[in-house]
Design an enzyme around this catalytic site. Structure first.
Site, short mmCIF file in Angstrom:
data_model
loop_
_atom_site.label_atom_id
_atom_site.label_comp_id
_atom_site.label_asym_id
_atom_site.label_seq_id
_atom_site.Cartn_x
_atom_site.Cartn_y
_atom_site.Cartn_z
CE1 TYR A 197 -3.95 1.95 0.33
CE2 TYR A 197 -3.32 2.48 2.57
CZ TYR A 197 -4.15 2.66 1.49
OH TYR A 197 -5.19 3.56 1.57
CE LYS A 268 -6.91 2.92 -1.39
NZ LYS A 268 -7.16 3.78 -0.24
C1 LIG Z 1 -5.25 6.77 0.61
C2 LIG Z 1 -5.90 7.10 -0.64
O1 LIG Z 1 -6.95 6.59 -0.96
C3 LIG Z 1 -5.27 8.05 -1.51
O2 LIG Z 1 -4.25 8.61 -1.17
O3 LIG Z 1 -5.82 8.28 -2.59
MG LIG Z 2 -7.43 6.89 -2.97
#
Ligand SMILES: CC(=O)C(=O)O
Ligand SMILES: [Mg+2]
Ligand SMILES: NC(=O)C1=CN([C@@H]2O[C@H](COP(=O)(O)OP(=O)(O)OC[C@H]3O[C@@H](n4cnc5c(N)ncnc54)[C@H](O)[C@@H]3O)[C@@H](O)[C@H]2O)C=CC1
Length: 731
Positions: A197, A268
């Site tokens: 992530y 995600k």
């Molecule tokens: C965390 C997230 O969804 C973003 O940075 O777009």
């Molecule tokens: Mg995002």
């Protein structure tokens, strides 16, 4: 791993294995079909779809032509750009060379991308092990990961050199002793989240065309119009619970990455599996490739997506409509999470679908909930009750999809606390000051020129200390905007009602000019000026501009009227954070509350105290929102369900923790917090009479459950990474 020749030498064991295989009769039978491939006679295959892509003998990866993709049920399973084998070789060699230069995402972890690759290979080979054994793998120190490269190089290549770009199941299918020795029972998400992530996933997306080996997820492109309804049946899973979809137009804070944005949907969904216990066989990452406006990608011969400008207007909507209809036709109970759509479309699509489908926008709604929980935590950290939240003065930098989502939710939360009527809503709106920066089309340039000059004059009349140099510079810049580009104007600073062509979403937060002027502020006042005059309790950034909270801004925050000012530098990935925790603690003071979107280490304040760095990221909510919606069987995702999720997260932290400045749980507790959030969402869906049940738990049974029983129900439905017993059964 010092140079390419070393890397190629290290892969010689792989070639040896190939030669050995060639001496065994079974391999030779397969070899004959390889020879026919070399010749121009067709090869009969008894496989279709993913089975072909996973077969090194037949897989051509991105080189499958469109007709072959149709014939073999491959449409949608590969990025849309068809590559020649020469291009595949070029892509492979470019990637190999890139490894000579150490991948970097800031100084904190020079090996992040390399770790991502190792994990990605494991993900392709063995999902259960991927989710289970990640811990030690991710906590490898530099030496060990170098060793890993040296001795298990083929894991990284995942491509036998004798057949470039055709991934080999045989060479890397088994779990190697390397992974074996690191078998651990429970995944340590704290260590691995930063790899799969943010921040590393951002780096992976930026390099995705080079990193791509095996496809994961589905690709729907503008070229597939009219075909999507049949294409969804190319996905092999009978049941899909969770889809994360992007159009790649705004990936983290990295801008338009086109088809390469599929990496974020995979990241995600990794969290859905790890935190929410969604079965990995029931998740589907999706990329809708409607082109890209990224000029670099449009010119890159190795780019895997459509090389045309983005579709817009009705044509764009028609593609997304068709996709939604297709996935909900095949999987009527699926939940679709919209991720990283540019704000221009994020709100419109949310409004279009939210009452018709089980969907939500993570950046708008998930982020809002996480921010609310953090903002309430910051109030408690000041030693005040949450009900004091409507007294907080909040400056927000960045009025995009995330910023506006947070502003709307925070205003509603304040209004509820103040009595939930129109005047409460009005007065809540006065607690926010919004600073944004946009380049806009301007048609009446002479008028703009005058307005610009006026705003400069106003600005300098209000400023007590006049910096002569910038006084000379500013009108020149304003003039330059109007005269040299004619059609563009850089609109920035505090948003007031005076702003031209204001975004409809931002309009409710535009300050009244008179009010602003009483505060010593004006249209377009800079962030530092706003902070200096407002003396806010909270400074929150969702601007995607790294370093926006400059020394000047942070110095200005020292004047805050709060006993414990809070700084939320929420932009991702790491380099886009509005400031680092070190900067925040050292400039504003030891007593502040600090949160960032990507993980940072706590700060040693040097006096025996630690400056706590919270991770304020929507990862604390979206897995629970998805899981709760799934298990309740709710038809839609209501505001009440989202609010319940946010309140649950806010209440999760103990008084002792918040007083220490810890306003979000550590990621190691994400499975537990997700369970609680999901239970809160289920409960709310039942209360709103939206719950229709899930599997054997029908709506009536659901309504009978106590709080504890709901939690137990959620827990019992969370998948764990344990090998099941496998039994063969003929079709
Ligand atoms: C965390 C997230 O969804 C973003 O940075 O777009
Ligand atoms: Mg995002
Ligand atoms: N921590 C978290 O959970 C989340 C973080 N984010 C991050 O927030 C950032 C923004 O995301 P979105 O709102 O979706 O993007 P966006 O592009 O819709 O919004 C960014 C906004 O910032 C404004 N902006 C640009 N330069 C600025 C400046 N110098 N000063 C003030 N405003 C400026 C832009 O005009 C735009 O309105 C990204 O970095 C993203 O990664 C987004 C969602 C969740």
């Amino acid at each position: 791993m010092s140079n390419v020749s070393n890397q190629i030498r290290a892969s010689s064991s792989l070639i040896k294995r190939f030669k050995q295989r060639m001496t065994n009769p079974a391999a030779l039978v397969q070899c004959r079909s390889f020879t026919t491939l070399e010749g121009h006679r067709p090869t009969i295959v008894h496989k279709r779809s993913l089975d072909i892509l996973h077969d090194p003998w037949f897989n051509k990866g991105t080189a499958f032509s469109m007709t072959e993709r149709d014939r073999l049920d491959l449409r949608g399973l590969l990025p849309p750009n068809v590559m020649s084998s020469e291009q595949q070789i070029q892509r492979f060699m470019a990637d190999l060379k890139r490894l000579q230069v150490q991948a970097r995402d800031g100084p904190s972890d020079p090996n992040a991308l390399a770790k991502w690759r190792i994990l990605n290979r494991l993900h392709d080979r063995n999902e259960t092990m991927y989710f289970k054994s990640i811990y030690l793998l991710c906590s490898l120190d530099y030496e060990s990961s170098m060793l890993a490269y040296k001795h298990k190089w083929h894991f990284l290549l995942s491509v036998p050199l004798w057949r470039p770009d055709y991934c080999s199941r045989h060479t890397d299918y088994e779990l190697s002793p390397f992974y074996g020795q690191f078998k651990v029972l429970i995944a340590n998400i704290e260590e691995y989240a930063p790899i799969v992530y943010t921040p590393t996933v951002g780096l992976a997306c930026q390099n995705y065309s080079g990193l791509f080996r095996r496809p994961r997820g589905m690709y729907f492109s503008a070229e597939d119009r009219g075909e999507m309804m049949s294409m969804v049946y190319n996905w092999p899973a009978e049941q899909v619970d969770m889809i994360v979809v992007t159009d790649g137009s705004r990936i983290l804070g990295l801008g338009d990455l086109g088809v390469q944005g599929i990496g974020i949907t995979i990241g995600k969904l990794d969290l859905y599996v790890a935190a929410a216990g969604i079965n990995p066989q029931r998740v589907l990452p999706v990329m809708i490739d409607v082109g890209t406006n990224n000029e670099k990608l449009l010119k890159d011969p190795l780019y895997l997506g459509l090389q045309e400008h983005r579709l817009d207007g009705d044509e764009y909507i028609a593609v997304i409509d068709e996709f939604m209809e297709a996935v909900f036709t095949r999987w009527p109970h699926v939940i679709v999470q919209f991720e990283d759509f540019q704000s221009k479309w994020a709100f419109k699509l949310l409004q279009r679908y939210r009452n018709a489908y089980r969907m939500f926008n993570d950046d708008v709604q998930g982020t809002a909930g996480v921010a609310i929980a953090g903002l309430l935590g910051a109030v408690r950290a000041q030693g005040r009750p949450m009900i004091d939240f409507p007294k907080q003065k909040i400056v927000v930098a960045g009025a995009g999809s995330a910023g506006i989502g947070v502003l709307n939710a925070a205003r509603k939360t304040m209004a509820r606390m103040l009595g939930n009527n129109e005047s409460a809503f009005e007065s809540a709106g006065r607690q926010f000051w919004v600073v944004d920066a946009k380049v806009r089309n301007v048609t009446y340039w002479p008028r703009i020129l005058i307005m610009n000059l006026l705003s400069v004059l106003t600005r300098y009349c209000k400023t007590t200390v006049i910096d002569l140099e910038s006084l000379v510079e500013a009108p020149r810049i304003s003039f330059a905007y109007c005269s040299s580009t004619l059609n563009f104007k850089n609109v920035h600073g505090l948003i007031t009602e005076q702003r031209e062509n204001i975004d409809p979403q931002a309009l409710p937060f535009a300050r009244k000019v008179k009010e602003a002027s009483h505060q010593g502020l004006w249209e377009g006042a800079s962030l530092a000026e706003v902070v200096r005059e407002v003396k806010p309790d909270v400074l929150l950034g969702l601007s995607a501009v790294g370093g926006l909270f400059s020394k000047e801004v942070l110095e200005a925050l020292k004047g805050s009227t709060s006993t414990r000012p809070a700084i939320f530098a929420m932009s991702n990935p790491t380099k886009n954070a509005e400031c680092t925790p070190e900067e925040a603690f050292s400039i504003v003071g030891d007593n502040i509350i600090f949160a960032s979107g990507s993980p940072f280490k706590d700060v040693d304040l040097g006096n025996g105290h630690i400056g706590h760095c919270n991770q304020g990221n929507n990862m604390y909510l979206f897995p629970g929102i998805g899981l709760g919606t799934l298990l309740s069987g709710s038809r839609i995702i209501s505001d009440g369900m989202l609010q319940a999720a946010a309140e649950c997260l806010a209440a999760y932290m103990t008084e002792e923790e918040v007083l220490k400045g810890i306003i979000y749980p550590s990621t190691s507790r994400i499975r537990d917090i997700t369970k609680e959030v999901a239970a809160a969402v289920v409960k709310e869906a039942i209360e709103e009479d939206l719950a229709e049940g899930y599997r054997e738990m029908d709506a009536r049974e659901l309504r009978k459950l106590s709080q504890e029983e709901i939690e137990e129900y959620v827990m019992n439905n969370m998948w764990s990474p344990d090998y099941p017993t496998l039994v063969y059964k003929k079709d």
